[in-house]
Design a protein around this motif. Structure first.
Motif, PDB file in Angstrom:
ATOM      1  N   LEU A  28       0.866  -1.264  -0.181  1.00 27.57           N
ATOM      2  CA  LEU A  28      -0.022  -0.069  -0.092  1.00 27.57           C
ATOM      3  C   LEU A  28       0.858   1.334   0.101  1.00 27.57           C
ATOM      4  CD1 LEU A  28      -2.679  -1.093   2.627  1.00 27.57           C
ATOM      5  CD2 LEU A  28      -2.799  -1.117   0.087  1.00 27.57           C
ATOM      6  N   LEU A  29       2.081   1.216   0.149  1.00 30.40           N
ATOM      7  CA  LEU A  29       3.338   2.396   0.094  1.00 30.40           C
ATOM      8  C   LEU A  29       2.817   3.247  -0.978  1.00 30.40           C
ATOM      9  CD1 LEU A  29       5.307   3.192   2.084  1.00 30.40           C
ATOM     10  CD2 LEU A  29       6.903   2.319   0.311  1.00 30.40           C
ATOM     11  N   PRO A  30       2.710   2.901  -2.453  1.00 29.69           N
ATOM     12  CA  PRO A  30       2.479   3.949  -3.434  1.00 29.69           C
ATOM     13  C   PRO A  30       1.233   4.666  -3.275  1.00 29.69           C
ATOM     14  CG  PRO A  30       3.277   1.794  -4.295  1.00 29.69           C
ATOM     15  CD  PRO A  30       2.834   1.585  -2.647  1.00 29.69           C
ATOM     16  N   LEU A  31       0.040   3.959  -2.883  1.00 27.98           N
ATOM     17  CA  LEU A  31      -1.154   4.509  -2.528  1.00 27.98           C
ATOM     18  C   LEU A  31      -1.306   5.405  -1.397  1.00 27.98           C
ATOM     19  CD1 LEU A  31      -4.126   4.557  -3.508  1.00 27.98           C
ATOM     20  CD2 LEU A  31      -4.657   2.458  -1.988  1.00 27.98           C
ATOM     21  N   ALA A  32      -0.545   5.187  -0.327  1.00 32.12           N
ATOM     22  CA  ALA A  32      -0.481   5.747   0.897  1.00 32.12           C
ATOM     23  C   ALA A  32       0.232   7.239   0.694  1.00 32.12           C
ATOM     24  CB  ALA A  32       0.340   5.143   1.891  1.00 32.12           C
ATOM     25  N   ILE A  74      -2.033  10.520   1.046  1.00 38.54           N
ATOM     26  CA  ILE A  74      -1.238  11.321   2.152  1.00 38.54           C
ATOM     27  C   ILE A  74      -0.400  12.159   1.851  1.00 38.54           C
ATOM     28  CG2 ILE A  74      -0.829  11.015   4.632  1.00 38.54           C
ATOM     29  CD1 ILE A  74      -2.062   8.330   4.827  1.00 38.54           C
ATOM     30  N   PRO A  75      -0.407  13.269   1.996  1.00 37.88           N
ATOM     31  CA  PRO A  75       0.539  14.279   1.317  1.00 37.88           C
ATOM     32  C   PRO A  75       1.843  14.024   2.251  1.00 37.88           C
ATOM     33  CG  PRO A  75      -1.614  15.383   1.655  1.00 37.88           C
ATOM     34  CD  PRO A  75      -1.891  14.122   2.327  1.00 37.88           C
ATOM     35  N   SER A  76       1.720  13.950   3.544  1.00 36.38           N
ATOM     36  CA  SER A  76       3.047  13.894   4.266  1.00 36.38           C
ATOM     37  C   SER A  76       3.477  12.381   4.401  1.00 36.38           C
ATOM     38  CB  SER A  76       2.451  14.172   5.798  1.00 36.38           C
ATOM     39  OG  SER A  76       3.532  14.062   6.660  1.00 36.38           O
ATOM     40  N   SER A  77       4.631  12.438   4.171  1.00 39.39           N
ATOM     41  CA  SER A  77       5.445  11.086   4.043  1.00 39.39           C
ATOM     42  C   SER A  77       5.549  10.509   5.452  1.00 39.39           C
ATOM     43  CB  SER A  77       6.732  11.103   3.479  1.00 39.39           C
ATOM     44  OG  SER A  77       7.551  12.263   4.258  1.00 39.39           O
ATOM     45  N   TRP A  78       5.618  11.378   6.452  1.00 38.91           N
ATOM     46  CA  TRP A  78       5.811  10.983   7.880  1.00 38.91           C
ATOM     47  C   TRP A  78       4.239  10.335   8.242  1.00 38.91           C
ATOM     48  CZ3 TRP A  78       3.163  12.079  12.411  1.00 38.91           C
ATOM     49  CH2 TRP A  78       3.772  11.698  13.435  1.00 38.91           C
ATOM     50  N   VAL A  79       3.381  10.868   7.964  1.00 34.39           N
ATOM     51  CA  VAL A  79       1.882  10.350   8.255  1.00 34.39           C
ATOM     52  C   VAL A  79       1.714   9.343   7.567  1.00 34.39           C
ATOM     53  CG1 VAL A  79      -0.539  10.910   8.317  1.00 34.39           C
ATOM     54  CG2 VAL A  79       1.017  12.634   8.856  1.00 34.39           C
ATOM     55  N   LEU A 110       0.997   3.291   7.633  1.00 30.41           N
ATOM     56  CA  LEU A 110       1.318   1.793   7.326  1.00 30.41           C
ATOM     57  C   LEU A 110       1.873   0.947   8.462  1.00 30.41           C
ATOM     58  CD1 LEU A 110       3.039   2.416   3.954  1.00 30.41           C
ATOM     59  CD2 LEU A 110       0.618   1.676   4.364  1.00 30.41           C
ATOM     60  N   MET A 111       2.340   1.670   9.467  1.00 29.68           N
ATOM     61  CA  MET A 111       2.917   0.960  10.527  1.00 29.68           C
ATOM     62  C   MET A 111       1.722   0.466  11.460  1.00 29.68           C
ATOM     63  SD  MET A 111       6.554   2.264  11.747  1.00 29.68           S
ATOM     64  CE  MET A 111       6.453   4.210  11.273  1.00 29.68           C
ATOM     65  N   VAL A 112       0.810   1.393  11.537  1.00 24.68           N
ATOM     66  CA  VAL A 112      -0.235   1.128  12.241  1.00 24.68           C
ATOM     67  C   VAL A 112      -1.060   0.059  11.676  1.00 24.68           C
ATOM     68  CG1 VAL A 112      -2.600   1.761  12.849  1.00 24.68           C
ATOM     69  CG2 VAL A 112      -0.774   3.411  13.267  1.00 24.68           C
ATOM     70  N   GLY A 137      10.235   7.083   1.609  1.00 26.27           N
ATOM     71  CA  GLY A 137       9.648   8.228   1.605  1.00 26.27           C
ATOM     72  C   GLY A 137       9.902   9.070   2.597  1.00 26.27           C
ATOM     73  N   VAL A 138      10.197   8.738   3.985  1.00 31.02           N
ATOM     74  CA  VAL A 138      10.513   9.370   5.129  1.00 31.02           C
ATOM     75  C   VAL A 138      12.077   9.861   5.045  1.00 31.02           C
ATOM     76  CG1 VAL A 138      10.629   9.700   7.722  1.00 31.02           C
ATOM     77  CG2 VAL A 138       8.927   8.426   6.645  1.00 31.02           C
ATOM     78  N   LYS A 139      12.378  11.361   5.137  1.00 30.44           N
ATOM     79  CA  LYS A 139      13.631  11.775   4.909  1.00 30.44           C
ATOM     80  C   LYS A 139      14.444  11.697   6.228  1.00 30.44           C
ATOM     81  CE  LYS A 139      12.769  12.211   0.681  1.00 30.44           C
ATOM     82  NZ  LYS A 139      13.512  11.092  -0.345  1.00 30.44           N
ATOM     83  N   ALA A 140      14.485  10.953   7.156  1.00 30.27           N
ATOM     84  CA  ALA A 140      15.311  10.650   8.055  1.00 30.27           C
ATOM     85  C   ALA A 140      15.185   9.245   8.651  1.00 30.27           C
ATOM     86  CB  ALA A 140      14.795  11.594   9.459  1.00 30.27           C
TER      87      ALA A 140
END
Length: 329
Positions: A182-186, A190-195, A200-202, A273-276
């Motif tokens: 679901l990563l590409p769809l998420a 969802i605009p924020s990569s963090w959210v 997805l972790m949830v 996605g997440v830059k950290a």
């Protein structure tokens, strides 16, 4: 003496004999661990490197310090069980040092030296530390929310037929689906990569926790509910004082599986996605061909995952005292 008593006595004598026989070998291994590390330190210091590698002196000092600590542990008899592993690690590090730092038998930069790895921890520890803290913070939010929601959903599935009618089909459709799919769809929705990563972790934690919570509640003996109702217990009491405590062994299995799934989703989300975080650090190191940095990130990630799983099992043993050590990690 009965046959059972005789068998017990024979087994006890055999066990005691094996223990006494094993003591000399354990003692020898304990005293051998320190010299193995000291020999590795001498080898690192006295044998010239095949190239100009950093932190050779620091590595020799580090190995010598470990050797001295192991000698002290052997003298105080605190190294009996772990001595073979201490020997294996010291010998493995020494072989790695000879093969790569002294003889350069493996192609660089794909295979670094122990000096390279130590140098990363000495020089790049601020970035590694920040990445570790970021990964822990992201994991804590996603895993905690997913676990709480999973327990709530599991309670609903186990206690309410109407809730089960509507939610169970959705769980069967979406639950087995890997969250990484679901990563590409998420990232589109969802605009924020963090959210998106947190969501997805949830999902990664929610499904196993919900299924195992439901299974645990469904397995509770109905007689316990009948006795509680006879004494005037309401639905709230039945859930929190009867069903949940009885389902705790299953719930902890779900928490374990959810934590492992959250680890996997965390790394993928940080790499894509997440830059950290450690996943991002890994991707950065691979992009710049900084393979020692990549191996250092993998080591930190392994320690983080192992530490959190160990804490979860310690919590399980604390909560489920009557089942302590039945589930191994």
């Amino acid at each position: 003496m009965s046959d059972t008593g005789a068998e017990t006595l024979v087994l006890s004598v055999k066990s005691r004999t094996r223990e006494i026989t094993a003591r000399p070998s354990r003692t020898l291994a304990a005293w051998l661990a320190g010299p193995v590390w000291l020999a590795g330190a001498a080898l690192t210091w006295l044998w010239a490197d095949a190239d100009d590698f950093p932190a050779t002196t620091e590595l020799a000092v580090f190995m010598a310090a470990i050797g001295l600590v192991l000698l002290v542990a052997a003298a105080t008899r605190r190294l009996q069980a772990r001595a073979p592993w201490a020997i294996a690690l010291g010998a493995g590090l020494g072989v790695w040092e000879i093969v790569q730092a002294k003889l350069l038998l493996l192609p660089r930069p794909f295979f670094g030296t122990p000096q390279d790895l130590l140098d990363v921890f000495l020089t790049d520890w601020p970035k590694l530390g920040n990445s570790l803290l970021h990964s822990l913070s992201v994991l804590a939010v996603g895993y905690t929310v997913g676990s709480v929601l999973g327990i709530a959903v599991g309670i609903g599935l186990g206690r309410s037929a109407r809730f089960r009618y509507w939610v169970h089909p959705v769980m069967r459709m979406l639950g087995p689906l890997p969250p990484v799919a679901l990563l590409p769809l998420a990232f589109v929705l969802i605009p924020s990569s963090w959210v998106a990563g947190e969501a997805l972790m949830v999902l990664a934690a929610l499904f196993p926790v919900a299924v195992l919570t439901w299974s645990g509640i469904a397995a509770v003996d109905p007689a316990l509910h009948d006795v509680a109702r006879t004494m005037g217990a309401g639905e709230r009491f039945l859930v929190f004082r009867v069903a949940l405590p009885a389902a705790m062994p299953q719930i902890f299995v779900g928490l374990f599986m959810g934590l492992v799934g959250s680890f996997a989703m965390l790394v993928v989300a940080e790499m894509l996605g997440v830059k950290a975080g450690l996943g991002f650090y890994l991707q950065w190191a691979q992009g710049w061909a900084a393979y020692p940095n990549m191996y250092a990130a993998l080591l930190v990630m392994s320690v983080m995952c192992t530490g959190l799983l160990t804490l979860l099992f310690l919590l399980r043993d604390k909560v489920l005292v009557w089942q302590k050590d039945r589930l191994k990690w």
